[in-house]
Design a protein around this motif. Structure first.
Motif, PDB file in Angstrom:
ATOM      1  N   VAL A 181      16.968   3.195  -5.169  1.00  0.00           N
ATOM      2  CA  VAL A 181      16.148   3.537  -4.007  1.00  0.00           C
ATOM      3  C   VAL A 181      15.295   4.752  -4.353  1.00  0.00           C
ATOM      4  N   TYR A 182      14.278   4.985  -3.524  1.00  0.00           N
ATOM      5  CA  TYR A 182      13.445   6.168  -3.696  1.00  0.00           C
ATOM      6  C   TYR A 182      14.015   7.336  -2.907  1.00  0.00           C
ATOM      7  N   SER A 183      13.888   8.511  -3.497  1.00  0.00           N
ATOM      8  CA  SER A 183      14.239   9.735  -2.771  1.00  0.00           C
ATOM      9  C   SER A 183      13.101  10.069  -1.811  1.00  0.00           C
ATOM     10  N   LYS A 184      13.299  11.063  -0.971  1.00  0.00           N
ATOM     11  CA  LYS A 184      12.244  11.467  -0.029  1.00  0.00           C
ATOM     12  C   LYS A 184      11.026  11.974  -0.790  1.00  0.00           C
ATOM     13  N   GLU A 185      11.269  12.645  -1.922  1.00  0.00           N
ATOM     14  CA  GLU A 185      10.160  13.166  -2.728  1.00  0.00           C
ATOM     15  C   GLU A 185       9.367  12.010  -3.359  1.00  0.00           C
ATOM     16  N   GLU A 186      10.080  11.031  -3.873  1.00  0.00           N
ATOM     17  CA  GLU A 186       9.417   9.874  -4.482  1.00  0.00           C
ATOM     18  C   GLU A 186       8.663   9.063  -3.435  1.00  0.00           C
ATOM     19  N   LEU A 187       9.209   9.001  -2.246  1.00  0.00           N
ATOM     20  CA  LEU A 187       8.541   8.287  -1.162  1.00  0.00           C
ATOM     21  C   LEU A 187       7.231   8.981  -0.790  1.00  0.00           C
ATOM     22  N   ALA A 188       7.246  10.310  -0.826  1.00  0.00           N
ATOM     23  CA  ALA A 188       6.018  11.067  -0.543  1.00  0.00           C
ATOM     24  C   ALA A 188       4.957  10.776  -1.614  1.00  0.00           C
ATOM     25  N   GLN A 189       5.391  10.665  -2.872  1.00  0.00           N
ATOM     26  CA  GLN A 189       4.460  10.311  -3.954  1.00  0.00           C
ATOM     27  C   GLN A 189       3.884   8.912  -3.747  1.00  0.00           C
ATOM     28  N   LEU A 190       4.737   7.985  -3.316  1.00  0.00           N
ATOM     29  CA  LEU A 190       4.298   6.616  -3.066  1.00  0.00           C
ATOM     30  C   LEU A 190       3.218   6.582  -1.991  1.00  0.00           C
ATOM     31  N   ILE A 191       3.421   7.336  -0.937  1.00  0.00           N
ATOM     32  CA  ILE A 191       2.444   7.368   0.166  1.00  0.00           C
ATOM     33  C   ILE A 191       1.092   7.891  -0.330  1.00  0.00           C
ATOM     34  N   ASP A 192       1.139   8.887  -1.218  1.00  0.00           N
ATOM     35  CA  ASP A 192      -0.110   9.420  -1.786  1.00  0.00           C
ATOM     36  C   ASP A 192      -0.822   8.372  -2.633  1.00  0.00           C
ATOM     37  N   LEU A 193      -0.045   7.616  -3.418  1.00  0.00           N
ATOM     38  CA  LEU A 193      -0.634   6.582  -4.276  1.00  0.00           C
ATOM     39  C   LEU A 193      -1.255   5.459  -3.449  1.00  0.00           C
ATOM     40  N   LEU A 194      -0.660   5.161  -2.329  1.00  0.00           N
ATOM     41  CA  LEU A 194      -1.155   4.068  -1.483  1.00  0.00           C
ATOM     42  C   LEU A 194      -2.512   4.373  -0.854  1.00  0.00           C
ATOM     43  N   LYS A 195      -2.869   5.639  -0.795  1.00  0.00           N
ATOM     44  CA  LYS A 195      -4.148   6.009  -0.189  1.00  0.00           C
ATOM     45  C   LYS A 195      -5.331   5.421  -0.954  1.00  0.00           C
ATOM     46  N   ASP A 196      -5.111   5.110  -2.228  1.00  0.00           N
ATOM     47  CA  ASP A 196      -6.185   4.540  -3.045  1.00  0.00           C
ATOM     48  C   ASP A 196      -6.223   3.015  -2.979  1.00  0.00           C
ATOM     49  N   GLU A 197      -5.270   2.398  -2.252  1.00  0.00           N
ATOM     50  CA  GLU A 197      -5.209   0.948  -2.134  1.00  0.00           C
ATOM     51  C   GLU A 197      -5.947   0.472  -0.883  1.00  0.00           C
ATOM     52  N   ASN A 198      -6.275  -0.832  -0.856  1.00  0.00           N
ATOM     53  CA  ASN A 198      -6.971  -1.343   0.326  1.00  0.00           C
ATOM     54  C   ASN A 198      -6.037  -1.376   1.530  1.00  0.00           C
ATOM     55  N   LEU A 199      -6.620  -1.510   2.696  1.00  0.00           N
ATOM     56  CA  LEU A 199      -5.881  -1.410   3.948  1.00  0.00           C
ATOM     57  C   LEU A 199      -4.779  -2.460   4.061  1.00  0.00           C
ATOM     58  N   PHE A 200      -5.032  -3.642   3.503  1.00  0.00           N
ATOM     59  CA  PHE A 200      -4.056  -4.738   3.551  1.00  0.00           C
ATOM     60  C   PHE A 200      -2.730  -4.293   2.960  1.00  0.00           C
ATOM     61  N   TRP A 201      -2.763  -3.816   1.704  1.00  0.00           N
ATOM     62  CA  TRP A 201      -1.529  -3.475   1.004  1.00  0.00           C
ATOM     63  C   TRP A 201      -0.947  -2.148   1.477  1.00  0.00           C
ATOM     64  N   ARG A 202      -1.796  -1.214   1.851  1.00  0.00           N
ATOM     65  CA  ARG A 202      -1.298   0.059   2.363  1.00  0.00           C
ATOM     66  C   ARG A 202      -0.484  -0.165   3.626  1.00  0.00           C
ATOM     67  N   LEU A 270      -2.038  -0.131  11.525  1.00  0.00           N
ATOM     68  CA  LEU A 270      -2.042  -1.484  12.072  1.00  0.00           C
ATOM     69  C   LEU A 270      -3.234  -1.706  12.998  1.00  0.00           C
ATOM     70  N   ASP A 271      -3.549  -0.705  13.811  1.00  0.00           N
ATOM     71  CA  ASP A 271      -4.666  -0.824  14.750  1.00  0.00           C
ATOM     72  C   ASP A 271      -5.996  -0.981  13.992  1.00  0.00           C
ATOM     73  N   LYS A 272      -6.151  -0.174  12.951  1.00  0.00           N
ATOM     74  CA  LYS A 272      -7.359  -0.257  12.128  1.00  0.00           C
ATOM     75  C   LYS A 272      -7.440  -1.619  11.425  1.00  0.00           C
ATOM     76  N   PHE A 273      -6.295  -2.083  10.928  1.00  0.00           N
ATOM     77  CA  PHE A 273      -6.243  -3.356  10.213  1.00  0.00           C
ATOM     78  C   PHE A 273      -6.478  -4.530  11.164  1.00  0.00           C
ATOM     79  N   TYR A 274      -6.019  -4.382  12.393  1.00  0.00           N
ATOM     80  CA  TYR A 274      -6.202  -5.442  13.399  1.00  0.00           C
ATOM     81  C   TYR A 274      -7.691  -5.705  13.638  1.00  0.00           C
ATOM     82  N   HIS A 275      -8.470  -4.663  13.761  1.00  0.00           N
ATOM     83  CA  HIS A 275      -9.908  -4.828  13.993  1.00  0.00           C
ATOM     84  C   HIS A 275     -10.588  -5.466  12.775  1.00  0.00           C
ATOM     85  N   GLN A 276     -10.107  -5.127  11.593  1.00  0.00           N
ATOM     86  CA  GLN A 276     -10.638  -5.751  10.375  1.00  0.00           C
ATOM     87  C   GLN A 276     -10.331  -7.255  10.370  1.00  0.00           C
ATOM     88  N   ARG A 277      -9.089  -7.630  10.731  1.00  0.00           N
ATOM     89  CA  ARG A 277      -8.681  -9.037  10.758  1.00  0.00           C
ATOM     90  C   ARG A 277      -9.443  -9.822  11.838  1.00  0.00           C
TER      91      ARG A 277
END
Length: 388
Positions: A181-202, A270-277
């Motif tokens: 599993v990810y630690s809280k620190e690793e989870l924070a890193q994951l969230i930062d990395l997701l910022k560069d991904e498209n809205l679908f996968w984020r 989700l709200d932002k993604f809903y309008h895109q969908r």
């Protein structure tokens, strides 16, 4: 019409008229049983008649083999009681592993020692069907046992055999290695990395982390399941891919629906993604697929994402970013572990994850709960030291 005939020495013949032929002659189904008295025999007659009327009665034959029984098991039991994934898995095991060895056996000839030998053989080298070296995992052997046991327990329930020989055999426990599993620190890193991904996968990954939902459940989410006012998601179905049928919708793994509260930040995604969908749906027009559904995670034509493609994307994502890789399913374990370490009650976690009951949660996360309990004890220790 049904009746009982006393044939002496505790033997009774049950007769049920199931119809008439073109000449008006009754078509009878008969069965001879042993009973203490006429009253007990009449009870058996009631059961016998009900089985015939509901289509559950299976007429035993003198030379009923395992292979000839399988179609009856499949049609009258397996299709109604097993999930599509489990059914497909059991059929594959039967065809490739069980029937080649035991298909010619009469049902009553299959003994516990045969099941013991079957399990023992699976533990040896060369049993993998994918051509790879190494032995079968304990969980794979356990699945083979479960398939065999399911067939034989059905035969016993239909009184084709006196006992289920699989009960006496001891299969491996099938426990998998402890999940990463990810630690809280690793989870924070994951969230930062997701910022560069498209809205679908984020949005999808953040939902997986915060709700602990399974891949199939995430793939089956529809916008009608999202309550933007209450910040909740209703999880009541899953998507699976059935051989020969393609992608289909089924109930959740345990058959239990659940409502999960979602953090504000994820609801904003989700709200932002809903309008895109909605815009995508409008552009597609008549080319829309699955017209009775509006999936959250689907292509522009509303074709839902396949659960296995989620794990494939996840592996590419962690590799691309040189980020510690854990299975996508372990995001579910990460979600549970973080909640446990934050002091959330196991009952709440169990309901969020959709476990059949709290004992399942305790079995899976017992080691994490134990660590959390030690941490809690340390808080008291520090308190007493302060008082001293």
């Amino acid at each position: 019409m049904a009746n009982v005939e006393d044939r002496g020495n505790g033997s009774y013949r049950l007769t049920v008229i199931i119809g008439y032929n073109d000449k008006g002659i009754p078509i009878r189904e008969r069965k001879t049983i042993k009973a203490k008295n006429m009253k007990a025999a009449k009870k058996e007659l009631t059961v016998f008649e009900a089985e015939i009327l509901t289509g559950k009665y299976f007429k035993a034959e003198d030379k009923l083999t395992l292979k000839s029984f399988i179609p009856q098991w499949l049609d009258k039991h397996a299709k109604d009681t097993l999930s599509p994934d489990t059914l497909q898995n059991y059929i594959s095991i039967l065809e490739k592993r069980i029937l080649p060895k035991y298909g010619h056996f009469k049902l009553e000839e299959i003994k516990t020692i045969h099941i013991v030998n079957f399990i023992n053989d699976l533990k040896k080298d060369g049993q993998r069907l994918d051509g790879k070296e190494g032995k079968l995992s304990a969980s794979s052997i356990l699945n083979c046992y479960k398939a065999f046991n399911n067939v034989l327990s059905c035969a016993k329930r239909w009184k084709l055999i006196n006992e289920n020989p699989a009960i006496g055999a001891k299969p491996p426990n099938g426990k998998s290695k402890k999940s990463e599993v990810y630690s809280k620190e690793e989870l924070a890193q994951l969230i930062d990395l997701l910022k560069d991904e498209n809205l679908f996968w984020r949005t999808l990954i953040m939902l997986a982390v915060t709700t602990g939902a399974r891949e199939g459940e995430i793939a089956a989410l529809e916008w009608k399941h999202i309550d933007f006012e209450k910040n909740t998601i209703r999880i009541e179905q899953a998507i699976t891919e059935v051989l020969g049928q393609g992608v289909t919708i089924k109930g959740t793994k345990t058959g239990k629906d659940r409502t999960v509260t979602v953090p504000d930040g994820v609801m904003l995604l989700l709200d932002k993604f809903y309008h895109q969908r909605k815009k995508e749906k409008f552009k597609v027009g008549d080319m829309l697929e699955w017209e009775d559904h509006f999936f959250v995670f689907a292509n522009v034509f509303n074709k839902p994402i396949r659960p296995d493609s989620i794990g494939q994307w996840w592996r590419r994502f962690t590799s691309k970013n040189k980020f510690k890789h854990i299975r996508f399913h372990d995001l579910r374990h990460t979600s549970a572990t973080i909640l446990i370490n934050e002091g959330v009650h196991a009952k709440v976690i169990s309901e969020r994850l959709g476990h059949a009951d709290i004992s399942t949660t305790m079995n899976i996360y017992g080691h994490v709960l134990e660590e959390a309990d030690k941490t809690a004890a340390n808080h008291f220790d520090q308190l007493f030291k302060k008082k001293a």
